[in-house]
Design a protein around this motif. Structure first.
Motif, PDB file in Angstrom:
ATOM      1  N   UNK A 124      29.267 -13.457  17.876  1.00  0.00           N
ATOM      2  CA  UNK A 124      29.016 -14.817  17.397  1.00  0.00           C
ATOM      3  C   UNK A 124      30.307 -15.370  16.820  1.00  0.00           C
ATOM      4  N   UNK A 125      30.647 -16.596  17.203  1.00  0.00           N
ATOM      5  CA  UNK A 125      31.869 -17.259  16.732  1.00  0.00           C
ATOM      6  C   UNK A 125      31.522 -18.606  16.118  1.00  0.00           C
ATOM      7  N   UNK A 126      32.287 -18.974  15.121  1.00  0.00           N
ATOM      8  CA  UNK A 126      32.160 -20.269  14.462  1.00  0.00           C
ATOM      9  C   UNK A 126      33.431 -21.048  14.764  1.00  0.00           C
ATOM     10  N   UNK A 127      33.303 -22.363  14.925  1.00  0.00           N
ATOM     11  CA  UNK A 127      34.490 -23.153  15.239  1.00  0.00           C
ATOM     12  C   UNK A 127      34.351 -24.563  14.697  1.00  0.00           C
ATOM     13  N   UNK A 128      35.495 -25.200  14.533  1.00  0.00           N
ATOM     14  CA  UNK A 128      35.540 -26.621  14.185  1.00  0.00           C
ATOM     15  C   UNK A 128      36.814 -27.193  14.785  1.00  0.00           C
ATOM     16  N   UNK A 129      36.762 -28.484  15.059  1.00  0.00           N
ATOM     17  CA  UNK A 129      37.923 -29.181  15.612  1.00  0.00           C
ATOM     18  C   UNK A 129      38.731 -29.771  14.473  1.00  0.00           C
ATOM     19  N   UNK A 130      40.043 -29.832  14.681  1.00  0.00           N
ATOM     20  CA  UNK A 130      40.952 -30.358  13.667  1.00  0.00           C
ATOM     21  C   UNK A 130      41.895 -31.346  14.334  1.00  0.00           C
ATOM     22  N   UNK A 131      42.032 -32.527  13.750  1.00  0.00           N
ATOM     23  CA  UNK A 131      43.004 -33.505  14.231  1.00  0.00           C
ATOM     24  C   UNK A 131      44.052 -33.723  13.153  1.00  0.00           C
ATOM     25  N   UNK A 132      45.296 -33.530  13.530  1.00  0.00           N
ATOM     26  CA  UNK A 132      46.412 -33.737  12.609  1.00  0.00           C
ATOM     27  C   UNK A 132      47.003 -35.114  12.882  1.00  0.00           C
ATOM     28  N   UNK A 133      47.727 -35.743  12.026  1.00  0.00           N
ATOM     29  CA  UNK A 133      48.230 -35.223  10.762  1.00  0.00           C
ATOM     30  C   UNK A 133      47.269 -35.396   9.593  1.00  0.00           C
ATOM     31  N   UNK A 134      46.176 -36.139   9.768  1.00  0.00           N
ATOM     32  CA  UNK A 134      45.291 -36.408   8.624  1.00  0.00           C
ATOM     33  C   UNK A 134      44.322 -35.265   8.358  1.00  0.00           C
ATOM     34  N   UNK A 135      44.326 -34.255   9.196  1.00  0.00           N
ATOM     35  CA  UNK A 135      43.426 -33.098   9.097  1.00  0.00           C
ATOM     36  C   UNK A 135      41.955 -33.508   9.034  1.00  0.00           C
ATOM     37  N   UNK A 136      41.569 -34.328   9.995  1.00  0.00           N
ATOM     38  CA  UNK A 136      40.156 -34.679  10.138  1.00  0.00           C
ATOM     39  C   UNK A 136      39.483 -33.502  10.824  1.00  0.00           C
ATOM     40  N   UNK A 137      38.402 -33.008  10.250  1.00  0.00           N
ATOM     41  CA  UNK A 137      37.701 -31.872  10.855  1.00  0.00           C
ATOM     42  C   UNK A 137      36.259 -32.251  11.158  1.00  0.00           C
ATOM     43  N   UNK A 138      35.711 -31.578  12.146  1.00  0.00           N
ATOM     44  CA  UNK A 138      34.293 -31.746  12.450  1.00  0.00           C
ATOM     45  C   UNK A 138      33.505 -30.790  11.567  1.00  0.00           C
ATOM     46  N   UNK A 139      32.207 -30.864  11.696  1.00  0.00           N
ATOM     47  CA  UNK A 139      31.352 -29.855  11.079  1.00  0.00           C
ATOM     48  C   UNK A 139      31.679 -28.514  11.726  1.00  0.00           C
ATOM     49  N   UNK A 140      31.231 -27.440  11.120  1.00  0.00           N
ATOM     50  CA  UNK A 140      31.430 -26.114  11.709  1.00  0.00           C
ATOM     51  C   UNK A 140      30.232 -25.806  12.599  1.00  0.00           C
ATOM     52  N   UNK A 141      30.517 -25.441  13.841  1.00  0.00           N
ATOM     53  CA  UNK A 141      29.492 -25.097  14.820  1.00  0.00           C
ATOM     54  C   UNK A 141      29.598 -23.607  15.121  1.00  0.00           C
ATOM     55  N   UNK A 142      28.590 -23.069  15.788  1.00  0.00           N
ATOM     56  CA  UNK A 142      28.693 -21.663  16.199  1.00  0.00           C
ATOM     57  C   UNK A 142      28.111 -21.485  17.589  1.00  0.00           C
ATOM     58  N   UNK A 143      28.510 -20.394  18.211  1.00  0.00           N
ATOM     59  CA  UNK A 143      27.967 -20.011  19.504  1.00  0.00           C
ATOM     60  C   UNK A 143      28.067 -18.511  19.622  1.00  0.00           C
ATOM     61  N   UNK A 144      27.298 -17.961  20.528  1.00  0.00           N
ATOM     62  CA  UNK A 144      27.366 -16.533  20.803  1.00  0.00           C
ATOM     63  C   UNK A 144      27.946 -16.368  22.188  1.00  0.00           C
ATOM     64  N   UNK A 145      29.040 -15.627  22.272  1.00  0.00           N
ATOM     65  CA  UNK A 145      29.670 -15.399  23.556  1.00  0.00           C
ATOM     66  C   UNK A 145      28.715 -14.582  24.428  1.00  0.00           C
ATOM     67  N   UNK A 146      28.722 -14.873  25.709  1.00  0.00           N
ATOM     68  CA  UNK A 146      27.817 -14.213  26.625  1.00  0.00           C
ATOM     69  C   UNK A 146      28.569 -13.247  27.527  1.00  0.00           C
ATOM     70  N   UNK A 147      27.858 -12.311  28.073  1.00  0.00           N
ATOM     71  CA  UNK A 147      28.435 -11.376  29.027  1.00  0.00           C
ATOM     72  C   UNK A 147      28.370 -12.015  30.402  1.00  0.00           C
ATOM     73  N   UNK A 148      29.524 -12.271  30.986  1.00  0.00           N
ATOM     74  CA  UNK A 148      29.578 -12.862  32.314  1.00  0.00           C
ATOM     75  C   UNK A 148      29.912 -11.782  33.336  1.00  0.00           C
ATOM     76  N   UNK A 149      29.370 -11.908  34.538  1.00  0.00           N
ATOM     77  CA  UNK A 149      29.734 -10.914  35.562  1.00  0.00           C
ATOM     78  C   UNK A 149      31.200 -11.016  35.925  1.00  0.00           C
ATOM     79  N   UNK A 150      31.848  -9.882  36.041  1.00  0.00           N
ATOM     80  CA  UNK A 150      33.249  -9.852  36.441  1.00  0.00           C
ATOM     81  C   UNK A 150      33.339  -9.783  37.957  1.00  0.00           C
ATOM     82  N   UNK A 151      34.334 -10.487  38.481  1.00  0.00           N
ATOM     83  CA  UNK A 151      34.489 -10.494  39.943  1.00  0.00           C
ATOM     84  C   UNK A 151      35.629  -9.615  40.357  1.00  0.00           C
TER      85      UNK A 151
END
Length: 116
Positions: free
Chosen positions: A89-116
């Motif tokens: 599980x990872x948490x992330x937020x976007x950041x815009x500089x130079x004013x350091x505007x950030x979004x809320x913190x979101x999360x997702x769970x990385x999935x297992x993808x088939x390897x080719x």
């Protein structure tokens, strides 16, 4: 055509979404309107909800100018995050500089993808 009540706040990340870029990577995408931020888009990613130890990733921006009387400018930002662990599980937020505007913190769970 007039946008009427539908007026975005200038320079604030909106339409945040994720795309799977590979077995251990995602691309975080978001849009800002009408004013360029002056810095590269960034995303912070952490395995902790409090964002402690967050890693900052730098992305790229492309723009699109809508034709018509308002000529609204869209800035589309793309930040690739690689080296993720499968099924973590990872948490992330976007950041815009130079004013350091950030979004809320979101999360997702990385999935297992088939390897080719």
């Amino acid at each position: 055509a007039s946008w009427g009540y539908c007026r975005p706040v200038h320079g604030v990340p909106e339409q945040v979404n994720l795309q799977v870029a590979g077995p251990t990577s995602v691309t975080i995408n978001f849009v800002t309107f009408n004013k360029k931020s002056g810095g590269a888009p960034m995303a912070e990613e952490s395995e902790r909800a409090d964002m402690q130890g967050a890693v900052r990733h730098r992305g790229v921006t492309t723009d699109y100018t809508e034709t018509g009387p308002e000529e609204r400018v869209y800035y589309m930002h793309f930040v690739k995050v690689a080296g993720l662990r499968e099924r973590a599980t990872y948490y992330y937020r976007d950041v815009l500089l130079p004013r350091r505007i950030t979004t809320a913190t979101y999360y997702y769970r990385d999935v297992l993808l088939p390897r080719r």
